[in-house]
Motif scaffolding. Sequence first.
Motif, PDB file in Angstrom:
ATOM      1  N   VAL A 156     -18.923  -5.454  53.829  1.00 32.12           N
ATOM      2  CA  VAL A 156     -19.218  -4.619  52.660  1.00 32.12           C
ATOM      3  C   VAL A 156     -19.770  -3.259  53.114  1.00 32.12           C
ATOM      4  O   VAL A 156     -19.345  -2.201  52.635  1.00 32.12           O
ATOM      5  CB  VAL A 156     -20.206  -5.341  51.720  1.00 32.12           C
ATOM      6  CG1 VAL A 156     -20.851  -4.380  50.734  1.00 32.12           C
ATOM      7  CG2 VAL A 156     -19.494  -6.467  50.976  1.00 32.12           C
ATOM      8  N   VAL A 157     -20.702  -3.277  54.062  1.00 31.59           N
ATOM      9  CA  VAL A 157     -21.295  -2.014  54.521  1.00 31.59           C
ATOM     10  C   VAL A 157     -20.243  -1.148  55.209  1.00 31.59           C
ATOM     11  O   VAL A 157     -20.132   0.058  54.942  1.00 31.59           O
ATOM     12  CB  VAL A 157     -22.461  -2.281  55.503  1.00 31.59           C
ATOM     13  CG1 VAL A 157     -22.977  -0.977  56.082  1.00 31.59           C
ATOM     14  CG2 VAL A 157     -23.587  -3.012  54.814  1.00 31.59           C
ATOM     15  N   LEU A 158     -19.454  -1.775  56.068  1.00 31.96           N
ATOM     16  CA  LEU A 158     -18.465  -0.983  56.810  1.00 31.96           C
ATOM     17  C   LEU A 158     -17.398  -0.416  55.877  1.00 31.96           C
ATOM     18  O   LEU A 158     -16.958   0.718  56.033  1.00 31.96           O
ATOM     19  CB  LEU A 158     -17.840  -1.844  57.925  1.00 31.96           C
ATOM     20  CG  LEU A 158     -18.844  -2.242  59.021  1.00 31.96           C
ATOM     21  CD1 LEU A 158     -18.265  -3.323  59.929  1.00 31.96           C
ATOM     22  CD2 LEU A 158     -19.265  -1.019  59.849  1.00 31.96           C
ATOM     23  N   ARG A 159     -17.019  -1.211  54.868  1.00 30.80           N
ATOM     24  CA  ARG A 159     -16.036  -0.718  53.874  1.00 30.80           C
ATOM     25  C   ARG A 159     -16.615   0.476  53.115  1.00 30.80           C
ATOM     26  O   ARG A 159     -15.901   1.397  52.733  1.00 30.80           O
ATOM     27  CB  ARG A 159     -15.684  -1.850  52.904  1.00 30.80           C
ATOM     28  CG  ARG A 159     -14.730  -1.483  51.771  1.00 30.80           C
ATOM     29  CD  ARG A 159     -13.333  -1.173  52.296  1.00 30.80           C
ATOM     30  NE  ARG A 159     -12.422  -0.767  51.241  1.00 30.80           N
ATOM     31  CZ  ARG A 159     -12.340   0.480  50.740  1.00 30.80           C
ATOM     32  NH1 ARG A 159     -13.124   1.433  51.217  1.00 30.80           N
ATOM     33  NH2 ARG A 159     -11.481   0.764  49.784  1.00 30.80           N
ATOM     34  N   THR A 160     -17.931   0.435  52.901  1.00 32.58           N
ATOM     35  CA  THR A 160     -18.605   1.506  52.152  1.00 32.58           C
ATOM     36  C   THR A 160     -18.725   2.785  52.992  1.00 32.58           C
ATOM     37  O   THR A 160     -18.628   3.886  52.453  1.00 32.58           O
ATOM     38  CB  THR A 160     -20.016   1.031  51.725  1.00 32.58           C
ATOM     39  OG1 THR A 160     -19.875  -0.205  51.025  1.00 32.58           O
ATOM     40  CG2 THR A 160     -20.722   2.031  50.845  1.00 32.58           C
ATOM     41  N   LEU A 161     -18.930   2.622  54.300  1.00 27.27           N
ATOM     42  CA  LEU A 161     -19.235   3.791  55.132  1.00 27.27           C
ATOM     43  C   LEU A 161     -18.037   4.433  55.817  1.00 27.27           C
ATOM     44  O   LEU A 161     -18.038   5.640  56.065  1.00 27.27           O
ATOM     45  CB  LEU A 161     -20.236   3.401  56.235  1.00 27.27           C
ATOM     46  CG  LEU A 161     -21.654   3.004  55.819  1.00 27.27           C
ATOM     47  CD1 LEU A 161     -22.464   2.625  57.062  1.00 27.27           C
ATOM     48  CD2 LEU A 161     -22.348   4.149  55.077  1.00 27.27           C
ATOM     49  N   LEU A 162     -17.034   3.631  56.150  1.00 28.05           N
ATOM     50  CA  LEU A 162     -16.017   4.139  57.086  1.00 28.05           C
ATOM     51  C   LEU A 162     -14.773   4.731  56.449  1.00 28.05           C
ATOM     52  O   LEU A 162     -14.215   4.161  55.510  1.00 28.05           O
ATOM     53  CB  LEU A 162     -15.564   3.012  58.033  1.00 28.05           C
ATOM     54  CG  LEU A 162     -16.620   2.374  58.932  1.00 28.05           C
ATOM     55  CD1 LEU A 162     -15.953   1.404  59.906  1.00 28.05           C
ATOM     56  CD2 LEU A 162     -17.413   3.428  59.698  1.00 28.05           C
ATOM     57  N   ASP A 163     -14.345   5.856  57.013  1.00 31.42           N
ATOM     58  CA  ASP A 163     -13.003   6.374  56.791  1.00 31.42           C
ATOM     59  C   ASP A 163     -12.223   6.076  58.078  1.00 31.42           C
ATOM     60  O   ASP A 163     -12.831   5.939  59.155  1.00 31.42           O
ATOM     61  CB  ASP A 163     -13.040   7.899  56.568  1.00 31.42           C
ATOM     62  CG  ASP A 163     -13.549   8.229  55.169  1.00 31.42           C
ATOM     63  OD1 ASP A 163     -13.022   7.647  54.207  1.00 31.42           O
ATOM     64  OD2 ASP A 163     -14.488   9.048  55.051  1.00 31.42           O
ATOM     65  N   PRO A 164     -10.885   6.001  57.974  1.00 28.92           N
ATOM     66  CA  PRO A 164     -10.107   5.709  59.193  1.00 28.92           C
ATOM     67  C   PRO A 164     -10.463   6.682  60.318  1.00 28.92           C
ATOM     68  O   PRO A 164     -10.610   7.882  60.075  1.00 28.92           O
ATOM     69  CB  PRO A 164      -8.654   5.884  58.730  1.00 28.92           C
ATOM     70  CG  PRO A 164      -8.698   5.563  57.261  1.00 28.92           C
ATOM     71  CD  PRO A 164     -10.024   6.077  56.777  1.00 28.92           C
ATOM     72  N   GLY A 165     -10.647   6.150  61.513  1.00 27.53           N
ATOM     73  CA  GLY A 165     -10.972   6.986  62.667  1.00 27.53           C
ATOM     74  C   GLY A 165     -12.461   7.146  62.901  1.00 27.53           C
ATOM     75  O   GLY A 165     -12.883   7.668  63.937  1.00 27.53           O
ATOM     76  N   ASP A 166     -13.287   6.697  61.948  1.00 28.19           N
ATOM     77  CA  ASP A 166     -14.737   6.784  62.148  1.00 28.19           C
ATOM     78  C   ASP A 166     -15.189   5.803  63.226  1.00 28.19           C
ATOM     79  O   ASP A 166     -14.528   4.795  63.489  1.00 28.19           O
ATOM     80  CB  ASP A 166     -15.476   6.487  60.836  1.00 28.19           C
ATOM     81  CG  ASP A 166     -15.473   7.692  59.901  1.00 28.19           C
ATOM     82  OD1 ASP A 166     -15.141   8.798  60.378  1.00 28.19           O
ATOM     83  OD2 ASP A 166     -15.801   7.524  58.712  1.00 28.19           O
ATOM     84  N   GLU A 167     -16.341   6.120  63.804  1.00 28.02           N
ATOM     85  CA  GLU A 167     -16.828   5.291  64.915  1.00 28.02           C
ATOM     86  C   GLU A 167     -18.140   4.593  64.565  1.00 28.02           C
ATOM     87  O   GLU A 167     -18.990   5.145  63.869  1.00 28.02           O
ATOM     88  CB  GLU A 167     -17.036   6.177  66.156  1.00 28.02           C
ATOM     89  CG  GLU A 167     -15.720   6.748  66.654  1.00 28.02           C
ATOM     90  CD  GLU A 167     -15.866   7.622  67.896  1.00 28.02           C
ATOM     91  OE1 GLU A 167     -17.000   7.773  68.423  1.00 28.02           O
ATOM     92  OE2 GLU A 167     -14.823   8.149  68.331  1.00 28.02           O
ATOM     93  N   VAL A 168     -18.254   3.381  65.067  1.00 26.71           N
ATOM     94  CA  VAL A 168     -19.482   2.597  64.925  1.00 26.71           C
ATOM     95  C   VAL A 168     -19.910   2.214  66.334  1.00 26.71           C
ATOM     96  O   VAL A 168     -19.096   1.728  67.121  1.00 26.71           O
ATOM     97  CB  VAL A 168     -19.233   1.330  64.077  1.00 26.71           C
ATOM     98  CG1 VAL A 168     -20.492   0.481  64.008  1.00 26.71           C
ATOM     99  CG2 VAL A 168     -18.759   1.710  62.684  1.00 26.71           C
ATOM    100  N   ILE A 169     -21.176   2.436  66.622  1.00 27.04           N
ATOM    101  CA  ILE A 169     -21.674   2.152  67.973  1.00 27.04           C
ATOM    102  C   ILE A 169     -22.384   0.810  67.985  1.00 27.04           C
ATOM    103  O   ILE A 169     -23.077   0.457  67.025  1.00 27.04           O
ATOM    104  CB  ILE A 169     -22.648   3.274  68.418  1.00 27.04           C
ATOM    105  CG1 ILE A 169     -21.892   4.592  68.556  1.00 27.04           C
ATOM    106  CG2 ILE A 169     -23.373   2.904  69.706  1.00 27.04           C
ATOM    107  CD1 ILE A 169     -22.763   5.784  68.908  1.00 27.04           C
TER     108      ILE A 169
END
Length: 395
Positions: free
Chosen positions: A112-125
């Motif tokens: 849910v959080v990742l769907r809320t925050l990410l656009d394609p190509g975004d990075e998560v560390i």
Amino acid sequence: MVSKSMEQLVKGNSVIRALFEEGKEMAAKVGAENVYDFSLGNPSVPAPKAVRTSMKRILDEDNSLYVHGYMSNEGYEEVREAVAASLNKRFGTSFAMSGILMTVGAAGGLNVVLRTLLDPGDEVICFAPFFGEYRNYVSNYQGSLVVIPPDTDTFQLNLSMLDEHINERTKAIIINNPNNPTGVIYSGETLDKLEAVLKAAEARIGHSIYVISDEPYRELVYDGAVVPFMTKHIRNTIICYSFSKSLSLPGERIGYLAVPEEVDDYAGLVQGMAIANRVLGFVNAPSLQQLMIKDCLEEQTDVGAYDKNRKFLYTSLKDMGFECVKPEGAFYLFVKSPVEDEKIFVAEAKKHHLLLVPASSFGCPGYVRIAYCVSYDMIERSMPAFKALAETYFG
Ligand SMILES: Cc1ncc(COP(=O)(O)O)c(C=O)c1O
């Protein structure tokens, strides 16, 4: 025909799940009592009695339309109120009901959080070693997971390498405290240092970086250790909690997200998360489980049982010559492979019917994970197998 991306996922299917299945096949051949399956983090301590009592009470009350009906995508208001109040009482925080969203476990919450925050190509560390599913969850939204190599001296967050991995595409960092697979607890001091790096980086890249705090093991700590509460150290925190381990309910799929009001774009986040819960197809967390959780927020699992396993396994394996990280929390023992390629070690262990997880799947080759959330009896019975394995390497 399945998609190309699903073909990839099938090829790289979870090592842990594969081991679990292998264990079942092995048990059919040599007898379940002769297989020592340390692969899966499936709690061996039964759920507290209060869980069943609560579910029975809820089902016996004449309100089935309420208990089994749809509710807001965020969850029942009375449950979210209770979660916020419980957190505020325990940690001196000031969560509002609007910042609590009931989820389908931590896995559901993270998605849910990742769907809320990410656009394609975004990075998560994330910091190695890490829960391998993060890679899949991030790629669900066409993001990419950026892994910071482990600090194998302390297994604390390897902060010296963080800043160089942050750029304009960085949206979030996932922290898992206490950590699966090492059992290490990240200290308040480490988290303060993390916040300092993030503040400077946010100023440099011009937007917020959220810290997703994945905390299914928050209550599983030993020797009086304290897990620092994230919002006290990191402003832009999103807490992802689960009752899978703390109340031994992994199959029931229940947890919550907690967002403090001081995070950047609070309104956007909580609104987005509710919609993400719906459009991902969860719609809402299981209704009966939500209502039960309201009754059981003060309940605890028997941490003493895991502690007994921890002490016995850690001491025994050290005595045999294995190098182990002393777990402070969670229910995993992280052991250095006596040979460089831990997959060879894992294969050798299998000859003794010991199922260990190679830590390459956690981004930390050269180590293995032993899940000690099993019966004490199985650990005792596995000792001759571990001794035989140790003799292969240490004579
Ligand atoms: C670190 C970590 N995060 C998330 C999860 C997923 O937990 P849940 O059952 O709540 O989805 C697990 C499960 O083992 C885990 O170890």
